[in-house]
Every structure is written in C-alpha cells, then in structure tokens.
Design a protein around this motif. Structure first.
Motif, PDB file in Angstrom:
ATOM      1  N   GLY A  16       1.014  -0.986  -0.201  1.00  0.00           N
ATOM      2  CA  GLY A  16      -0.023  -0.425  -0.303  1.00  0.00           C
ATOM      3  C   GLY A  16       0.233   1.473   0.451  1.00  0.00           C
ATOM      4  N   GLY A  17       0.728   2.310  -0.858  1.00  0.00           N
ATOM      5  CA  GLY A  17       1.132   3.458  -0.725  1.00  0.00           C
ATOM      6  C   GLY A  17       2.221   3.679  -1.481  1.00  0.00           C
ATOM      7  N   VAL A  18       2.928   2.862  -1.540  1.00  0.00           N
ATOM      8  CA  VAL A  18       4.642   2.554  -2.362  1.00  0.00           C
ATOM      9  C   VAL A  18       4.301   3.588  -3.959  1.00  0.00           C
ATOM     10  CG1 VAL A  18       5.580   0.553  -1.598  1.00  0.00           C
ATOM     11  CG2 VAL A  18       4.199   0.451  -3.524  1.00  0.00           C
ATOM     12  N   GLY A  19       3.624   3.621  -4.541  1.00  0.00           N
ATOM     13  CA  GLY A  19       3.709   4.233  -5.739  1.00  0.00           C
ATOM     14  C   GLY A  19       3.137   3.375  -7.072  1.00  0.00           C
ATOM     15  N   LYS A  20       2.065   2.701  -6.945  1.00  0.00           N
ATOM     16  CA  LYS A  20       1.755   1.508  -8.230  1.00  0.00           C
ATOM     17  C   LYS A  20       0.825   2.831  -9.033  1.00  0.00           C
ATOM     18  CE  LYS A  20      -0.774  -0.596  -4.921  1.00  0.00           C
ATOM     19  NZ  LYS A  20      -0.290  -0.068  -3.667  1.00  0.00           N
ATOM     20  N   SER A  21       0.261   3.305  -8.187  1.00  0.00           N
ATOM     21  CA  SER A  21      -0.732   4.173  -9.063  1.00  0.00           C
ATOM     22  C   SER A  21      -0.242   4.953  -9.812  1.00  0.00           C
ATOM     23  CB  SER A  21      -2.190   4.791  -8.171  1.00  0.00           C
ATOM     24  OG  SER A  21      -2.528   3.931  -7.777  1.00  0.00           O
ATOM     25  N   THR A  22       1.082   5.644  -9.915  1.00  0.00           N
ATOM     26  CA  THR A  22       2.234   6.613  -9.975  1.00  0.00           C
ATOM     27  C   THR A  22       2.718   6.124 -11.308  1.00  0.00           C
ATOM     28  OG1 THR A  22       1.297   7.756  -8.045  1.00  0.00           O
ATOM     29  CG2 THR A  22       3.438   7.998 -10.169  1.00  0.00           C
ATOM     30  N   THR A  23       2.978   4.653 -10.900  1.00  0.00           N
ATOM     31  CA  THR A  23       3.619   4.204 -11.759  1.00  0.00           C
ATOM     32  C   THR A  23       3.188   3.661 -13.332  1.00  0.00           C
ATOM     33  OG1 THR A  23       5.413   3.108 -10.408  1.00  0.00           O
ATOM     34  CG2 THR A  23       5.341   1.550 -12.103  1.00  0.00           C
ATOM     35  N   SER A  24       2.247   3.448 -12.807  1.00  0.00           N
ATOM     36  CA  SER A  24       0.810   2.783 -13.938  1.00  0.00           C
ATOM     37  C   SER A  24       0.706   3.996 -14.647  1.00  0.00           C
ATOM     38  CB  SER A  24      -0.571   1.739 -13.281  1.00  0.00           C
ATOM     39  OG  SER A  24      -0.836   2.090 -12.325  1.00  0.00           O
ATOM     40  N   SER A  25       0.272   4.259 -14.241  1.00  0.00           N
ATOM     41  CA  SER A  25      -0.564   5.660 -14.436  1.00  0.00           C
ATOM     42  C   SER A  25       0.892   6.745 -15.881  1.00  0.00           C
ATOM     43  CB  SER A  25      -0.599   6.880 -13.745  1.00  0.00           C
ATOM     44  OG  SER A  25      -2.047   6.289 -13.007  1.00  0.00           O
ATOM     45  N   SER A  26       1.803   6.541 -14.882  1.00  0.00           N
ATOM     46  CA  SER A  26       2.757   7.386 -16.109  1.00  0.00           C
ATOM     47  C   SER A  26       3.431   6.078 -16.596  1.00  0.00           C
ATOM     48  CB  SER A  26       4.313   7.636 -15.071  1.00  0.00           C
ATOM     49  OG  SER A  26       4.832   6.529 -13.766  1.00  0.00           O
ATOM     50  N   ILE A  27       3.145   5.231 -16.661  1.00  0.00           N
ATOM     51  CA  ILE A  27       3.910   4.273 -18.064  1.00  0.00           C
ATOM     52  C   ILE A  27       2.683   4.705 -19.682  1.00  0.00           C
ATOM     53  CG2 ILE A  27       3.995   2.235 -18.509  1.00  0.00           C
ATOM     54  CD1 ILE A  27       5.676   1.352 -15.770  1.00  0.00           C
ATOM     55  N   ALA A  28       1.803   4.516 -18.468  1.00  0.00           N
ATOM     56  CA  ALA A  28       0.858   4.883 -19.236  1.00  0.00           C
ATOM     57  C   ALA A  28       0.548   5.753 -20.475  1.00  0.00           C
ATOM     58  CB  ALA A  28      -0.801   4.393 -18.732  1.00  0.00           C
ATOM     59  N   MET A  29       1.241   6.906 -19.424  1.00  0.00           N
ATOM     60  CA  MET A  29       0.755   8.640 -20.346  1.00  0.00           C
ATOM     61  C   MET A  29       2.230   8.940 -20.806  1.00  0.00           C
ATOM     62  SD  MET A  29      -0.400  11.262 -19.712  1.00  0.00           S
ATOM     63  CE  MET A  29       0.240  12.740 -20.001  1.00  0.00           C
ATOM     64  N   SER A  30       3.588   7.520 -21.179  1.00  0.00           N
ATOM     65  CA  SER A  30       5.023   8.577 -21.521  1.00  0.00           C
ATOM     66  C   SER A  30       4.337   6.968 -22.779  1.00  0.00           C
ATOM     67  CB  SER A  30       6.087   7.291 -20.679  1.00  0.00           C
ATOM     68  OG  SER A  30       7.080   7.157 -20.987  1.00  0.00           O
ATOM     69  N   LEU A  31       3.849   5.910 -22.838  1.00  0.00           N
ATOM     70  CA  LEU A  31       3.196   4.575 -24.295  1.00  0.00           C
ATOM     71  C   LEU A  31       2.553   5.839 -25.175  1.00  0.00           C
ATOM     72  CD1 LEU A  31       3.165   0.878 -22.289  1.00  0.00           C
ATOM     73  CD2 LEU A  31       5.791   2.426 -24.069  1.00  0.00           C
ATOM     74  N   SER A  32       1.950   6.885 -24.383  1.00  0.00           N
ATOM     75  CA  SER A  32       0.660   7.050 -25.267  1.00  0.00           C
ATOM     76  C   SER A  32       1.060   8.573 -25.933  1.00  0.00           C
ATOM     77  CB  SER A  32      -0.438   6.932 -24.550  1.00  0.00           C
ATOM     78  OG  SER A  32      -0.447   7.947 -22.723  1.00  0.00           O
ATOM     79  N   VAL A  40      -3.320   3.035 -25.314  1.00  0.00           N
ATOM     80  CA  VAL A  40      -2.932   2.569 -24.861  1.00  0.00           C
ATOM     81  C   VAL A  40      -4.074   2.126 -23.711  1.00  0.00           C
ATOM     82  CG1 VAL A  40      -1.646   2.198 -22.071  1.00  0.00           C
ATOM     83  CG2 VAL A  40      -0.458   3.265 -24.432  1.00  0.00           C
ATOM     84  N   LEU A  41      -4.630   1.794 -22.652  1.00  0.00           N
ATOM     85  CA  LEU A  41      -6.125   1.046 -21.953  1.00  0.00           C
ATOM     86  C   LEU A  41      -5.284   1.531 -20.629  1.00  0.00           C
ATOM     87  CD1 LEU A  41      -8.306   0.914 -21.184  1.00  0.00           C
ATOM     88  CD2 LEU A  41      -8.848  -1.471 -21.417  1.00  0.00           C
ATOM     89  N   LEU A  42      -4.918   1.561 -19.803  1.00  0.00           N
ATOM     90  CA  LEU A  42      -5.393   1.638 -18.704  1.00  0.00           C
ATOM     91  C   LEU A  42      -6.418   1.898 -17.676  1.00  0.00           C
ATOM     92  CD1 LEU A  42      -2.781   2.505 -15.759  1.00  0.00           C
ATOM     93  CD2 LEU A  42      -3.353   4.958 -15.910  1.00  0.00           C
ATOM     94  N   VAL A  43      -6.379   0.154 -16.587  1.00  0.00           N
ATOM     95  CA  VAL A  43      -7.292  -0.385 -15.948  1.00  0.00           C
ATOM     96  C   VAL A  43      -6.842  -0.320 -14.390  1.00  0.00           C
ATOM     97  CG1 VAL A  43      -8.134  -2.397 -15.655  1.00  0.00           C
ATOM     98  CG2 VAL A  43      -7.606  -2.104 -17.751  1.00  0.00           C
ATOM     99  N   SER A  44      -7.949   0.257 -13.875  1.00  0.00           N
ATOM    100  CA  SER A  44      -7.556  -0.052 -11.758  1.00  0.00           C
ATOM    101  C   SER A  44      -8.852  -0.691 -11.772  1.00  0.00           C
ATOM    102  CB  SER A  44      -7.866   1.510 -11.544  1.00  0.00           C
ATOM    103  OG  SER A  44      -7.879   0.962 -10.253  1.00  0.00           O
ATOM    104  N   THR A  45      -7.451  -2.084 -11.007  1.00  0.00           N
ATOM    105  CA  THR A  45      -8.262  -3.182 -10.292  1.00  0.00           C
ATOM    106  C   THR A  45      -8.976  -2.729  -8.558  1.00  0.00           C
ATOM    107  OG1 THR A  45      -6.402  -4.219  -9.993  1.00  0.00           O
ATOM    108  CG2 THR A  45      -8.566  -4.469 -11.775  1.00  0.00           C
ATOM    109  N   ASP A  46      -8.538  -1.583  -8.537  1.00  0.00           N
ATOM    110  CA  ASP A  46      -8.354  -0.964  -6.581  1.00  0.00           C
ATOM    111  C   ASP A  46      -9.487  -0.605  -6.564  1.00  0.00           C
ATOM    112  OD1 ASP A  46      -7.921  -0.191  -4.464  1.00  0.00           O
ATOM    113  OD2 ASP A  46      -5.895   0.880  -5.077  1.00  0.00           O
ATOM    114  N   PRO A  47     -10.120  -1.332  -5.561  1.00  0.00           N
ATOM    115  CA  PRO A  47     -11.845  -0.791  -4.904  1.00  0.00           C
ATOM    116  C   PRO A  47     -11.340   0.365  -4.472  1.00  0.00           C
ATOM    117  CG  PRO A  47     -10.764  -2.656  -4.316  1.00  0.00           C
ATOM    118  CD  PRO A  47      -9.384  -2.436  -4.696  1.00  0.00           C
TER     119      PRO A  47
END
Ligand SMILES: Nc1ncnc2c1ncn2[C@@H]1O[C@H](COP(=O)(O)OP(=O)(O)OP(=O)(O)O)[C@@H](O)[C@H]1O
Ligand SMILES: [Mg+2]
Length: 327
Positions: A16-32, A40-47
């Motif tokens: 929790g809190g280590v930076g998962k959403s930051t990492t996934s969003s930033s990879i998605a931003m960068s690739l797209s 790119v499709l960014l999917v969140s499975t975190d409730p």
C-alpha cells in the motif's frame, strides 16, 4: 514514447502507498504520448480507485478516452457483483414461492458484499476486457490494489478454470441441480417450452465461454513476452520483505517479475539534520534492495518535490522509468 519493448500487458503491484498508481499511470502516459504514440488502456482494479483523481475524470466502470491514445477504466467490482447477484436472485424466483422472495433477496444482498464475490466479479470483468479489447490497444497497464490482491488476480485463473470444468462435468452427468444452475446462469428465454434442454444449453455455453476465457488468461499470464508484472516498493524493511515474498509466490508458479521499481528514494545528502537522519536510515535499505534485486530489471526512482499528479510530472516519471528498465 517509442522504441520501447515491453510485454503488451503489464500488471503493477506492491504494498500500500508505495507508488503503484503513479507507476502505472506514468507508464501509460509515457507510452501513449510523444512522436509515435501507442494506443494504451489503463485499467484500475483497486477498489479504492484514484486514477479519476490523477486524471481529473470520472472513469467509473466504463472505458473512457482521456485523449486520442489513452483510455482508462476503473472497474467497479461492487457494482459488477451487485448486478450479477441481482440477476441471479431474479432468476431464482422462478424456483420458489413468492413468500420466499424476501429471503432470497436478503441472501444475495449479503453474498454481493462478500470479498470472494467481489474478487470473482472483478476478475470476470478484467478477463473480459483483456479478451475483447486487447486488439484495440498496443499496451494494457493494470493498476492493482496492494500485493496480495495482485497475486490473487494472477493466480485465480487455474482455480476458476478448474471450477468451471467441474461444473461442466456436473452438467454432463445431469441432475436437478443443473436446472437451478442453469437458471442462475441466466437461462430464461424458452424455458417453458423445453426447460431442461434450454437451461442445459445456456449453462454449457456460459461455462464453455468462461472456461476458454480463463484458459486464455492463464496462458497469457505464463507468457513473458505478452504479460509481465512490475513490483513497486519503497526503501523500508517491510516493503523489501513483502516484495521478496511476492517474488517467491511468483517463482512457485514458474514466474518472475518483469521489473522492480524502488520508488521515492531520498536524495543522497542534505544540510538539514532531520533529513540527514532519514537519509542515513533509508540508505541502509536502498543498499539492501540494490543487492537483493540486482538480477532483475531494476529502476530507482527519486522522491519528487511534489506528489506526482500532473500530466507533465507523470510523463517525466514514466519516461525515466521506462528508459531505465529498457536499458
Ligand atoms: N517518486 C515519488 N515522488 C513524490 N511523490 C510520489 C512518488 N511516488 C508516488 N508519490 C506520491 O505518493 C502518493 C501515493 O502514491 P500512489 O497513489 O501511486 O501509491 P499506491 O501504491 O497506488 O497507493 P495505494 O496502495 O493506496 O493504491 C501519491 O500522492 C503520489 O503522488
Ligand atoms: Mg493506488
């Protein structure tokens, strides 16, 4: 960003809190973005979704375009579960007297809130997205809830697949239960003219489709060219231990993470007393992490001055991260 070779599907997990959403969003931003952007499709499975906050859009439960190349969905597992059990409860009414409707509704309302129903509903939607939408995108990045959840998503296919198979073989053996199951699976049209045959046909079709979808997911997860998992951690004893445990669980299934990201690393020195002491404590864990994860693609990402919530900072973070893990 181009000239990057990543698996098409990337799960991002960690404590929790280590930076998962930051990492996934930033990879998605960068690739797209950039000169030759990818779809790119960014999917969140975190409730506890927060992509909506990061991108300032409400993505709830449907794929939404942020721009030409980037789409996002936050899967609402409680809504998925509620819809599913409501449908089941409705179909069940066909088998009981009207005086029992209330009890059925109560029962299914409770089931909808159970953690296993929520996870199954989430998994159902995720596998459907990965099966039906994959051709529309170059990359699908999946932001997950803390570690245990990510790994369960990863390992669920075999259990669910086996379960679908058991149900299929029960079907073939026949029996009263199949009528109920068939009804649960949504058999309704024509059920009065040929109830058994119709329900059996519907159920077998549903289970068959599900079995094939789970099998496809299971094969996907095992193929390192198509699917990878990035584990994010911070330089702390607990996060290192949790990452090691995740690697161990993956290796028991013959898998290994695609990359490890040590995030929020403090600068190496500071004139400030308080910060110097934090840096001294952290540096011990940074060294440990460097050593433990030296055989993986490994990115050390600095703690930025501000939270990484603007598109520009996400892009900088993503570009840097991808350059390091693609070296
Ligand atoms: N390298 C960094 N520098 C500065 N801030 C960061 C960095 N990485 C993440 N953050 C900030 O830390 C906070 C937590 O990050 P994030 O939401 O990505 O973590 P998470 O692992 O997804 O959390 P959760 O487990 O709650 O989903 C956010 O405010 C984010 O902007
Ligand atoms: Mg998150």
């Amino acid at each position: 960003m181009n000239n990057i070779k990543l698996p098409k599907i990337l799960f991002v997990g960690g404590k929790g809190g280590v930076g998962k959403s930051t990492t996934s969003s930033s990879i998605a931003m960068s690739l797209s973005s950039g000169e030759n952007p990818n779809k790119v499709l960014l999917v969140s499975t975190d409730p506890a979704h927060n992509l909506g906050d990061i991108f300032d859009v409400n993505f709830k439960n449907s794929i939404t375009k942020v721009n030409e190349n980037l789409s996002i969905i936050e899967i609402d597992s409680s809504l998925e579960a509620k819809n599913y059990v409501q449908q089941v409860a409705k179909n069940m009414r066909g088998f009981v007297s009207a005086s029992s409707y209330g009890r059925i509704d109560d029962y299914f309302a409770k089931v909808a809130d159970s953690s296993s129903t929520l996870e199954a509903a989430l998994f159902e939607r995720l596998t459907t997205i990965l099966t039906n939408e994959a051709n529309d995108y170059d990359y699908i990045i999946i932001d997950t809830a803390p570690t245990g959840h990510t790994l369960r998503l990863f390992f669920m296919p075999k259990e669910l697949r086996d379960w679908s198979k058991t149900l299929l073989s029960m079907q073939e053996r026949g029996g009263m239960s199949e009528k109920v199951l068939g009804h649960l699976e949504g058999g309704s049209k024509n059920r009065f003219s040929d109830p058994d045959g119709f329900i059996r046909g519907q159920l077998i079709e549903t289970l068959d489709e599900r079995y094939n979808r789970y099998s496809a997911f299971s094969n996907l997860v095992k193929d390192p060219n198509q699917c990878g998992i990035i584990l994010v951690l911070n330089a702390s004893k607990l996060a290192i231990a949790e990452t090691q445990r995740a690697i161990q669980s993956l290796s028991q299934k013959g898998l290994k993470p695609y990359a490890i990201v040590l995030n929020k690393v403090l600068p190496t020195d500071s004139a400030d007393d308080f910060l110097s002491s934090r840096i001294a404590q952290e540096s011990e864990y940074v060294l440990q992490s460097d050593e433990i994860f030296r055989n993986y693609r490994y990115a050390k990402m600095p703690l930025f001055k501000q939270d990484i919530i603007t598109k520009d900072s996400l892009k900088i973070f993503g570009d840097t991260l991808l350059k390091i893990i693609n070296k």
